[in-house]
Design a protein around this motif. Structure first.
Motif, mmCIF file in Angstrom:
data_model
loop_
_atom_site.group_PDB
_atom_site.id
_atom_site.type_symbol
_atom_site.label_atom_id
_atom_site.label_comp_id
_atom_site.label_asym_id
_atom_site.label_seq_id
_atom_site.Cartn_x
_atom_site.Cartn_y
_atom_site.Cartn_z
ATOM 1 N N UNK A 73 -61.009 8.808 -33.617
ATOM 2 C CA UNK A 73 -60.090 8.548 -34.548
ATOM 3 C C UNK A 73 -59.414 7.181 -34.880
ATOM 4 N N UNK A 74 -59.624 6.362 -34.028
ATOM 5 C CA UNK A 74 -59.091 5.103 -34.036
ATOM 6 C C UNK A 74 -60.179 3.957 -34.037
ATOM 7 N N UNK A 75 -61.434 4.452 -34.170
ATOM 8 C CA UNK A 75 -62.455 3.355 -34.110
ATOM 9 C C UNK A 75 -62.654 2.712 -32.797
ATOM 10 N N UNK A 76 -62.161 3.184 -31.720
ATOM 11 C CA UNK A 76 -62.408 2.608 -30.547
ATOM 12 C C UNK A 76 -63.544 2.943 -29.655
ATOM 13 N N UNK A 77 -63.934 2.826 -28.490
ATOM 14 C CA UNK A 77 -65.046 2.814 -27.941
ATOM 15 C C UNK A 77 -64.661 3.203 -26.299
ATOM 16 N N UNK A 78 -65.190 4.221 -25.892
ATOM 17 C CA UNK A 78 -65.024 5.206 -24.699
ATOM 18 C C UNK A 78 -66.465 5.003 -23.930
ATOM 19 N N UNK A 79 -66.663 4.357 -22.825
ATOM 20 C CA UNK A 79 -67.820 4.217 -22.001
ATOM 21 C C UNK A 79 -67.382 4.639 -20.455
#
Length: 111
Positions: A73-79
């Motif tokens: 939704x917020x154009x972030x990245x989870x790794x």
């Protein structure tokens, strides 16, 4: 057992979340409270270090699914990085390893 959560802001747009302990129905709400606000920052890169997590149940998986949804939704990245085999197996059994970015170790430097 408890869950220790340590958030390190490496750069204005990158955070590393170090976890230690167990992620279960008792500790997942605290993890969600720490993780979701990070994911709701535009174009934020969040790496979650699971090297010291030796147990996780379905509640923990749900927390990471919520974080993944927020990241999209917020154009972030989870790794997710440094996952022990017993925890990685949960992601594999559920097929979440196919939709989540799971890496062997934390990346150095900037993106």
């Amino acid at each position: 057992m408890n869950l220790t959560i340590n958030v390190v802001n490496e750069q204005p747009s990158k955070s590393i979340v170090y976890l230690a302990g167990e992620i279960d129905a008792y500790t997942a709400p605290d993890l969600k409270e720490a993780l979701i606000p990070l994911m709701r920052q535009e174009e934020q890169v969040v790496e979650v270090d699971l090297a010291e997590v030796n147990y996780m149940d379905s509640t923990g998986l749900g927390t990471f699914i919520s974080a993944l949804k927020s990241s999209k939704e917020y154009n972030s990245k989870l790794t997710l990085v440094n996952i022990q085999d017993c925890v990685l197996r949960l992601f594999q059994i559920t097929g979440l390893d196919e939709i989540m970015d799971i890496r062997a170790s934390i990346r150095g430097g900037s993106e």
